[in-house]
Design a protein around this motif. Structure first.
Motif, mmCIF file in Angstrom:
data_model
loop_
_atom_site.group_PDB
_atom_site.id
_atom_site.type_symbol
_atom_site.label_atom_id
_atom_site.label_comp_id
_atom_site.label_asym_id
_atom_site.label_seq_id
_atom_site.Cartn_x
_atom_site.Cartn_y
_atom_site.Cartn_z
ATOM 1 N N MET A 164 42.025 35.336 -23.373
ATOM 2 C CA MET A 164 42.661 35.517 -22.068
ATOM 3 C C MET A 164 43.894 34.644 -21.883
ATOM 4 O O MET A 164 44.659 34.866 -20.950
ATOM 5 C CB MET A 164 41.654 35.277 -20.948
ATOM 6 N N ASP A 218 47.016 36.436 -21.317
ATOM 7 C CA ASP A 218 47.345 36.957 -19.981
ATOM 8 C C ASP A 218 48.478 36.170 -19.333
ATOM 9 O O ASP A 218 49.088 36.640 -18.365
ATOM 10 C CB ASP A 218 46.134 36.888 -19.047
ATOM 11 N N HIS A 269 45.532 39.403 -14.615
ATOM 12 C CA HIS A 269 44.452 38.584 -15.166
ATOM 13 C C HIS A 269 43.086 39.123 -14.749
ATOM 14 O O HIS A 269 42.158 39.167 -15.566
ATOM 15 C CB HIS A 269 44.631 37.130 -14.718
ATOM 16 N N SER A 297 42.206 41.980 -16.871
ATOM 17 C CA SER A 297 41.835 41.500 -18.200
ATOM 18 C C SER A 297 40.394 40.998 -18.213
ATOM 19 O O SER A 297 39.627 41.287 -19.147
ATOM 20 C CB SER A 297 42.796 40.377 -18.614
#
Length: 142
Positions: free
Chosen positions: A25, A28, A113, A116
């Motif tokens: 992540m 992101d 985000h 995601s």
């Protein structure tokens, strides 16, 4: 009595999953107006009433040391993402408020985000997600 081997295997699985998800992540935040750490600060501030939070609340929610949070906050003030003022209820404390630019940057990154996060967590069904939430709450409360 807890089975030692099982406890260690469960811990390792939880740790590795968290690390791998966190690493994935981090993408992101490439080419975004704020860093992942700035996002974490703004997450606490943006969720607070009036987009204003105490520095100690931000520090509690961060996974870095208090001095590191203080330096990060000072950089964010210099960048115009937040303002920092004296806490009227705590003479040693500070109050942080998101600026319009900070709130706008937060919303921009939060939308992508959150998509995601949902995509990565879709490996679990809704019952598994509820169970995971209960388990992590239980671990944090212990």
């Amino acid at each position: 009595m807890t089975d030692r081997k099982l406890a260690l295997e469960a811990w390792e699985g939880l740790f590795r999953a968290q690390h791998e998800l966190f690493t994935a992540m981090s993408a992101d935040f490439e080419n975004t107006p704020i860093t992942q750490s700035e996002y974490d600060v703004l997450l606490t501030v943006a969720r607070a009433p009036g987009m204003t939070a105490r520095l100690r609340d931000v520090t509690t929610n961060m996974l870095i040391s208090q001095p590191s949070v203080s330096r990060l906050v000072d950089r964010m003030v210099a960048r115009g993402l937040i303002t920092k003022g004296a806490d009227p209820e705590d003479g040693r404390g500070s109050i942080l408020t998101a600026t319009d630019a900070g709130a706008r940057s937060f919303r921009e990154v939060a939308t992508a985000h959150s998509r995601s996060i949902v995509e990565r967590m879709s490996a679990l069904d809704e019952e598994e997600l509820r169970h995971l939430r209960r388990l992590t709450e239980k671990l944090r409360a212990h």
